[in-house]
Design a protein around this motif. Structure first.
Motif, PDB file in Angstrom:
ATOM      1  N   CYS A 282       9.911  66.017   0.336  1.00 19.03           N
ATOM      2  CA  CYS A 282       8.560  66.056   0.898  1.00 19.03           C
ATOM      3  C   CYS A 282       8.601  66.322   2.405  1.00 19.03           C
ATOM      4  O   CYS A 282       7.771  67.065   2.944  1.00 19.03           O
ATOM      5  N   PHE A 315      13.407  59.496   5.026  1.00 16.54           N
ATOM      6  CA  PHE A 315      13.897  58.990   3.740  1.00 16.54           C
ATOM      7  C   PHE A 315      15.413  58.770   3.729  1.00 16.54           C
ATOM      8  O   PHE A 315      15.947  58.274   2.752  1.00 16.54           O
ATOM      9  N   PRO A 366      10.179  66.141  -6.752  1.00 20.80           N
ATOM     10  CA  PRO A 366      10.692  66.308  -8.121  1.00 20.80           C
ATOM     11  C   PRO A 366       9.998  65.418  -9.140  1.00 20.80           C
ATOM     12  O   PRO A 366      10.017  65.730 -10.327  1.00 20.80           O
TER      13      PRO A 366
HETATM   14  S1  SF4 Z   1      10.889  61.609  -4.658  1.00 20.36           S
HETATM   15 FE1  SF4 Z   1      11.577  62.801  -2.858  1.00 20.36          FE
HETATM   16  S2  SF4 Z   1       9.904  64.271  -2.505  1.00 20.36           S
HETATM   17 FE2  SF4 Z   1       9.080  62.648  -3.856  1.00 20.36          FE
HETATM   18  S3  SF4 Z   1       8.090  61.151  -2.427  1.00 20.36           S
HETATM   19 FE3  SF4 Z   1      10.198  60.456  -2.826  1.00 20.36          FE
HETATM   20  S4  SF4 Z   1      11.387  61.340  -1.109  1.00 20.36           S
HETATM   21 FE4  SF4 Z   1       9.470  62.480  -1.195  1.00 20.36          FE
END
Ligand code: SF4
Ligand code: SF4
Length: 390
Positions: A282, A315, A366
Motif C-alpha cells: 500500500c 510497515f 494482496p
Molecule cells: S496487507 Fe500489505 S498492502 Fe494490505 S494493508 Fe497490509 S501492508 Fe498494506
C-alpha cells in the motif's frame, strides 16, 4: 486539500481552449522531445498500465480499459480507440520526482585519507503526459513535504522545476476511485501546463486542450488545432459528469480525521491486523507516501563507501527502530500508524490529508484491505467487539 476547481465548471471555454486529433497529440509529444524533454506516459507492460519513457504516440495504450477492485486489477478491451480510457495503474509519478533509490554520497579512500563526492541534483527536463486529477493532487501533497519547511529536498525541488505537466481528465473511473470525496477529480482545475480531455468518438478520438501556463499555450499554438466550440465543451462536461456519477466509493476527509484520531484503541485495529500481511504494498504504490531509509555499503577491496536513500515503509519493523528496538512491533500498531498518519495527523503536519483518493492501496493490497471501509467501520461501530465485525 479540497480543490474547488476540480468540480465541473459551467463557464464558457477560455480563449486558450483548442481541439485537435491524434495527429495533434503526436505533434505535441514530438515538440516536447525536440525541446529536450524526456517524455513519460502510460504504456502497457506485463498486463498493467505503467508509466515509462515514450518516444511517440504509438506507445500509448490504444483501446485499452481496466477493471479494478480490492486486490484485483485487469486490463480490458474497449470498443473504441481511446488512448486514456482507463484509471490509474500501479505506478505513479512519484518515482520520477522522488526516485525509489538515490545515491546521496560516495567516499573514496586515498593514500592519505579520503574524498567525498555528492552527485549533482537531477536537472533533466521531463514531461509527464497523462497525469490524472488524483495524481496531480498527490504531487501537490508531496510538494508540501519536499519543497516546504526549513529543509527542502534540493533534488526534488530541481526535478519539480523541470517538470512539464500534461494532465488528462478522467472519463473512465474504476470501482476503487474516490477522488470526488477528496475534491481531486475527475475534472482538473489547475496545476497543469496543458490539460487534455479525451473525447472517445469511436475510431477517431479527439482532444480538448486547455493551456495552464504560458509555455503550455506556446506549445498548443504549434499544433494544428481549432478553437473548442460550445457543443464540444458540453460534451466534455457530460463525460466528466458521467465519470463523477460512476464513482460510488466515498470517504469524508474531515470526518475520517476525527474518527481515526478519536479511536486509537478501537478493537477494529486488531481485526484489520489479523488480515494485514504488513507487506507494505500500500505504501509503495501510494503516490503520497514519502518514508525513506538510508543504506550504507562499504567495499573494502576498492576503498569506496556509498550512502543511498531508498523508499521505506511504516510497515517494516526497521522503520520504527530506535535505541533498544522497534517501537511498532505489532501489525496492529503499524497499520494504525499508516492510516492515522495518512488521514489524521498529516493535517497537523502539512495542512491536508495525505490521501488523494486514487484507490491504489485498495487494488494492490494482496488481501484487499480498503481504507474507506476501515474508516466507515470505525465511524459506525465505535468500540464494537471484534466478533461484530462484518
Ligand atoms: S496487507 Fe500489505 S498492502 Fe494490505 S494493508 Fe497490509 S501492508 Fe498494506
Ligand atoms: S492512501 Fe491509498 S487512496 Fe490515498 S493516495 Fe495513497 S494509495 Fe491513493
Amino acid at each position: 486539500m479540497k480543490n474547488p476547481e476540480a468540480s465541473i465548471p459551467a463557464t464558457h471555454p477560455s480563449p486558450y481552449f483548442v481541439r485537435f486529433d491524434i495527429e495533434g497529440l503526436k505533434r505535441l509529444i514530438e515538440t516536447l522531445k525536440q525541446e529536450g524533454y524526456e517524455v513519460l506516459g502510460p504504456t502497457v507492460r506485463d498486463g498493467a498500465i505503467v508509466i515509462e519513457p515514450i518516444e511517440s504516440v504509438s506507445q500509448l495504450p490504444c483501446g485499452v480499459g481496466d477493471e479494478q477492485s480490492g486486490g484485483r486489477y485487469r486490463l480490458t478491451q474497449r470498443s473504441d480507440r481511446s488512448r486514456f480510457g482507463y484509471a490509474v495503474g500501479p505506478t505513479s509519478w512519484k518515482r520520477f520526482l522522488f526516485p525509489p533509490n538515490r545515491l546521496l554520497w560516495r567516499a573514496t579512500q586515498h593514500e592519505r585519507g579520503f574524498s567525498v563526492e555528492t552527485p549533482p541534483v537531477d536537472s533533466q527536463r521531463r514531461a509527464f503526459v497523462g497525469v490524472r486529477g488524483c495524481d496531480l493532487a498527490a504531487i501537490r501533497i508531496q510538494d508540501r513535504v519536499f519543497c516546504g519547511g526549513a529543509n527542502p529536498d534540493p533534488d526534488y525541488v530541481s526535478r519539480r522545476k523541470q517538470t512539464f505537466i500534461v494532465a488528462v481528465e478522467c472519463g473512465s473511473p474504476v470501482q476503487t476511485c474516490f477522488c470526488t470525496s477528496m475534491g481531486t477529480g475527475p475534472a482538473i482545475g489547475d496545476g497543469f501546463d496543458i490539460r487534455l480531455t479525451e473525447i472517445p468518438d469511436g475510431e477517431n478520438p479527439y482532444y480538448l486542450g486547455l493551456a495552464g501556463s504560458e509555455y503550455g499555450a506556446q506549445l498548443l499554438s504549434q499544433i494544428d488545432a481549432i478553437q473548442v466550440n460550445e457543443s464540444e465543451f458540453a460534451e466534455r462536461n457530460a463525460i466528466l459528469a458521467s465519470a463523477a456519477a460512476q464513482i460510488t466509493r466515498h470517504l469524508d476527509p474531515d470526518h475520517a480525521r476525527a474518527v481515526i484520531l478519536e479511536n486509537p484503541e478501537h478493537s477494529r485495529w486488531d481485526e484489520v491486523a489479523s488480515r494485514c500481511l504488513t507487506c507494505g504494498n500500500c505504501t509503495q504504490v501510494c503516490p503520497t507516501c514519502f518514508c525513506s531509509t538510508v543504506d550504507d555499503v562499504t567495499d573494502l577491496t576498492t576503498g569506496v563507501a556509498e550512502r543511498s536513500r531508498r523508499w521505506d515503509s511504516c510497515f517494516t519493523m526497521e522503520h520504527s527502530h530506535v535505541h533498544g528496538g522497534a517501537v511498532r512491533r505489532s501489525p496492529r500498531s503499524r497499520y494504525r500508524q499508516w492510516l492515522s498518519h495518512k488521514l489524521g495527523s498529516w493535517w497537523e503536519q502539512f495542512g491536508t490529508a495525505g490521501c488523494s483518493g486514487c484507490g491504489r492501496c485498495i487494488v494492490w493490497c494482496p488481501v484487499g484491505i480498503d481504507l474507506t471501509e476501515e474508516v466507515a467501520y470505525l465511524a459506525t461501530k465505535r468500540d464494537a467487539p471484534p466478533e461484530d465485525a462484518p
